[in-house]
Design a protein around this motif. Structure first.
Motif, PDB file in Angstrom:
ATOM      1  N   ALA A   1       0.628  16.425   0.302  1.00 10.66           N
ATOM      2  CA  ALA A   1       0.559  17.144   1.580  1.00 10.66           C
ATOM      3  C   ALA A   1      -0.302  16.358   2.580  1.00 10.66           C
ATOM      4  O   ALA A   1       0.044  16.256   3.759  1.00 10.66           O
ATOM      5  CB  ALA A   1      -0.005  18.545   1.353  1.00 10.66           C
ATOM      6  N   ALA A   2      -1.419  15.782   2.101  1.00  7.19           N
ATOM      7  CA  ALA A   2      -2.297  15.023   2.997  1.00  7.19           C
ATOM      8  C   ALA A   2      -1.573  13.777   3.511  1.00  7.19           C
ATOM      9  O   ALA A   2      -1.668  13.421   4.681  1.00  7.19           O
ATOM     10  CB  ALA A   2      -3.577  14.625   2.264  1.00  7.19           C
ATOM     11  N   HIS A   3      -0.799  13.150   2.629  1.00  8.42           N
ATOM     12  CA  HIS A   3      -0.078  11.937   3.020  1.00  8.42           C
ATOM     13  C   HIS A   3       0.982  12.270   4.077  1.00  8.42           C
ATOM     14  O   HIS A   3       1.100  11.594   5.095  1.00  8.42           O
ATOM     15  CB  HIS A   3       0.578  11.294   1.794  1.00  8.42           C
ATOM     16  N   GLU A   4       1.718  13.358   3.828  1.00  9.00           N
ATOM     17  CA  GLU A   4       2.751  13.759   4.809  1.00  9.00           C
ATOM     18  C   GLU A   4       2.109  14.198   6.110  1.00  9.00           C
ATOM     19  O   GLU A   4       2.555  13.834   7.198  1.00  9.00           O
ATOM     20  CB  GLU A   4       3.609  14.888   4.232  1.00  9.00           C
ATOM     21  N   GLY A   5       1.025  14.966   6.007  1.00  8.21           N
ATOM     22  CA  GLY A   5       0.343  15.461   7.204  1.00  8.21           C
ATOM     23  C   GLY A   5      -0.235  14.325   8.041  1.00  8.21           C
ATOM     24  O   GLY A   5      -0.416  14.464   9.252  1.00  8.21           O
ATOM     25  N   GLY A   6      -0.532  13.198   7.401  1.00 10.45           N
ATOM     26  CA  GLY A   6      -1.142  12.074   8.116  1.00 10.45           C
ATOM     27  C   GLY A   6      -0.113  11.072   8.636  1.00 10.45           C
ATOM     28  O   GLY A   6      -0.483  10.055   9.226  1.00 10.45           O
ATOM     29  N   ALA A   7       1.178  11.375   8.457  1.00 11.33           N
ATOM     30  CA  ALA A   7       2.231  10.404   8.848  1.00 11.33           C
ATOM     31  C   ALA A   7       2.131  10.071  10.334  1.00 11.33           C
ATOM     32  O   ALA A   7       2.255   8.907  10.725  1.00 11.33           O
ATOM     33  CB  ALA A   7       3.609  10.971   8.498  1.00 11.33           C
ATOM     34  N   TRP A   8       1.864  11.095  11.173  1.00  8.77           N
ATOM     35  CA  TRP A   8       1.826  10.841  12.630  1.00  8.77           C
ATOM     36  C   TRP A   8       0.681   9.903  12.994  1.00  8.77           C
ATOM     37  O   TRP A   8       0.798   9.114  13.937  1.00  8.77           O
ATOM     38  CB  TRP A   8       1.742  12.162  13.408  1.00  8.77           C
ATOM     39  N   VAL A   9      -0.424   9.941  12.234  1.00  5.66           N
ATOM     40  CA  VAL A   9      -1.565   9.055  12.529  1.00  5.66           C
ATOM     41  C   VAL A   9      -1.155   7.611  12.226  1.00  5.66           C
ATOM     42  O   VAL A   9      -1.409   6.697  13.022  1.00  5.66           O
ATOM     43  CB  VAL A   9      -2.809   9.437  11.695  1.00  5.66           C
ATOM     44  N   ARG A  10      -0.493   7.422  11.080  1.00  8.33           N
ATOM     45  CA  ARG A  10      -0.053   6.062  10.713  1.00  8.33           C
ATOM     46  C   ARG A  10       0.947   5.527  11.731  1.00  8.33           C
ATOM     47  O   ARG A  10       0.874   4.378  12.157  1.00  8.33           O
ATOM     48  CB  ARG A  10       0.533   6.049   9.292  1.00  8.33           C
ATOM     49  N   GLU A  11       1.881   6.408  12.149  1.00  7.96           N
ATOM     50  CA  GLU A  11       2.885   5.972  13.138  1.00  7.96           C
ATOM     51  C   GLU A  11       2.204   5.602  14.454  1.00  7.96           C
ATOM     52  O   GLU A  11       2.487   4.563  15.046  1.00  7.96           O
ATOM     53  CB  GLU A  11       3.901   7.087  13.395  1.00  7.96           C
TER      54      GLU A  11
ATOM     55  N   ARG B   1       0.818  -1.223   0.000  1.00  5.60           N
ATOM     56  CA  ARG B   1       0.000   0.000   0.000  1.00  5.60           C
ATOM     57  C   ARG B   1       0.854   1.277   0.000  1.00  5.60           C
ATOM     58  O   ARG B   1       0.583   2.224  -0.740  1.00  5.60           O
ATOM     59  CB  ARG B   1      -0.902  -0.065   1.238  1.00  5.60           C
ATOM     60  N   GLU B   2       1.891   1.276   0.847  1.00  2.53           N
ATOM     61  CA  GLU B   2       2.773   2.451   0.961  1.00  2.53           C
ATOM     62  C   GLU B   2       3.455   2.712  -0.384  1.00  2.53           C
ATOM     63  O   GLU B   2       3.577   3.852  -0.828  1.00  2.53           O
ATOM     64  CB  GLU B   2       3.795   2.169   2.066  1.00  2.53           C
ATOM     65  N   ASP B   3       3.856   1.628  -1.059  1.00  2.00           N
ATOM     66  CA  ASP B   3       4.526   1.728  -2.345  1.00  2.00           C
ATOM     67  C   ASP B   3       3.558   2.279  -3.413  1.00  2.00           C
ATOM     68  O   ASP B   3       3.935   3.107  -4.241  1.00  2.00           O
ATOM     69  CB  ASP B   3       5.040   0.332  -2.730  1.00  2.00           C
ATOM     70  N   LEU B   4       2.295   1.838  -3.355  1.00  2.00           N
ATOM     71  CA  LEU B   4       1.308   2.324  -4.342  1.00  2.00           C
ATOM     72  C   LEU B   4       1.108   3.830  -4.179  1.00  2.00           C
ATOM     73  O   LEU B   4       1.058   4.571  -5.162  1.00  2.00           O
ATOM     74  CB  LEU B   4      -0.030   1.593  -4.176  1.00  2.00           C
ATOM     75  N   THR B   5       1.013   4.277  -2.924  1.00  2.00           N
ATOM     76  CA  THR B   5       0.828   5.718  -2.686  1.00  2.00           C
ATOM     77  C   THR B   5       2.039   6.492  -3.198  1.00  2.00           C
ATOM     78  O   THR B   5       1.895   7.539  -3.834  1.00  2.00           O
ATOM     79  CB  THR B   5       0.599   5.982  -1.181  1.00  2.00           C
ATOM     80  N   ALA B   6       3.245   5.945  -2.931  1.00  2.00           N
ATOM     81  CA  ALA B   6       4.465   6.621  -3.412  1.00  2.00           C
ATOM     82  C   ALA B   6       4.453   6.728  -4.938  1.00  2.00           C
ATOM     83  O   ALA B   6       4.835   7.754  -5.507  1.00  2.00           O
ATOM     84  CB  ALA B   6       5.701   5.856  -2.933  1.00  2.00           C
TER      85      ALA B   6
END
Ligand code: FAQ
Length: 289
Positions: free
Chosen positions: A262-272, A68-73
């Motif tokens: 921006a949404a993906h980066e902004g949501g990094a803390w939620v995933r972590e 999934r992470e790779d698809l988003t990238a």
């Protein structure tokens, strides 16, 4: 499973998932400006459904070994595509109705046959997606019928939105069959059940009477019933525009990708945080066992 089949399936499912997620942006643009609480609730629910469709589809891609992470990238870097249609701006609230009517209408036409696609997890996801998209299509049409019963300015907004979205909707079905590199193989594998041109024709035939019932004119002077063929004839899609948009040079491509990044980066803390929480729970469960 032949490797080429797996690759094709991941490509199509990933592009489809990305389209659903990027497709939230044009309509999301109107959530804070919907003209009533009722319209706002409907629009919010529709945009949330699109997030859900993206999630079912990313899950289907994961069953094929995709990450999934790779698809988003790959979406953010431009290595994977999403539908050309979502690179056009939504200028008025009538666009919300026209997206429901034409864009969801085209999506249903393209996706109902995919419910019988040869890859089970994709076909099963498509059943639910199509049911929800039928509902989206009707909400769009109902919104447009309401506007058409309104003021002359509202009727003009509907006509203007129809003029802007008609041709891009026809592009959603992909290039003409003669220029579609994937269709023949995907038909043999029964991933696709109909060609791009067959589905485009089906959509035109289905939509012309809907436009008449609504009281809008479709912006194509060549559109007319052909008794011999039993279909509507229609003009040539501007394939140069299609190629430009798919290559990244449509009116909103850069904005859409930047917003997603921006949404993906902004949501990094939620995933972590979610990953840490899941690890803690697993450790607690293990300690208790
Ligand atoms: N835009 O050889 P073909 C929705 C690409 S979801 C961008 O004919 P294929 C819900 C194509 O991928 C809308 N790229 O390819 C919603 C291929 O790329 P490659 C998305 C396009 O796969 C509603 C290359 O060109 N739906 O709307 C487009 O056999 C409202 C050559 O083309 C799906 O993804 C395009 N329009 O047929 C959300 C449905 N057309 O090989 C929010 C599933 C083609 O370079 C609001 N997908 N390309 O990587 C399909 O049915 C097929 O993949 C097609 C393309 C029919 C789209």
């Amino acid at each position: 499973m032949p490797d080429a089949y797996r690759k094709t399936m991941i490509r199509q499912i990933a592009q489809h998932a990305h389209s659903e997620i990027i497709g939230m942006q044009p309509e999301g643009n109107w959530v804070t400006r919907a003209p009533s609480l009722r319209r706002k609730a409907i629009l919010l629910a529709k945009v949330q459904d699109e997030a859900g469709h993206g999630l079912y589809l990313y899950s289907a891609a994961e069953t094929l070994g995709a990450d999934r992470e790779d698809l988003t990238a790959r979406l953010i870097s431009g290595a994977q595509k999403y539908s050309s249609i979502f690179n056009y701006p939504t200028l008025t609230f009538a666009d919300v109705g026209v997206i429901g009517w034409l864009v969801d209408g085209a999506a249903i036409c393209n996706q109902v046959p995919l419910c019988r696609s040869s890859y089970g997890p994709y076909a099963r996801a498509m059943i639910r997606i199509c049911k929800e998209e039928s509902f989206h299509q009707r909400q769009g049409y109902e919104l447009l019928m309401t506007m058409m019963r309104g003021t002359p300015a509202q009727r003009e907004m509907v006509q203007d939105a129809t003029n802007r979205w008609w041709w891009p909707s026809l592009m959603m079905f992909g290039p003409p069959d003669a220029e579609s590199p994937n269709t023949a193989q995907s038909m043999r594998w029964r991933i696709k059940r109909h060609t791009n041109d067959e589905l485009r024709q089906r959509f035109v035939d289905m939509t012309v009477p809907q436009a008449a019932a609504l009281g809008v004119t479709l912006p194509d002077p060549l559109l007319r019933w052909n008794d011999e063929r039993g279909n509507y004839d229609f003009g040539e899609v501007d394939w140069a525009e299609f190629k430009r948009v798919v290559a990244g040079n449509g009116p909103c491509n850069a904005q859409r990708i930047e917003h997603r990044r921006a949404a993906h980066e902004g949501g990094a803390w939620v995933r972590e945080a979610a990953a840490v929480h899941a690890a803690k729970r697993a450790a607690r469960k293990e300690a208790a066992a």
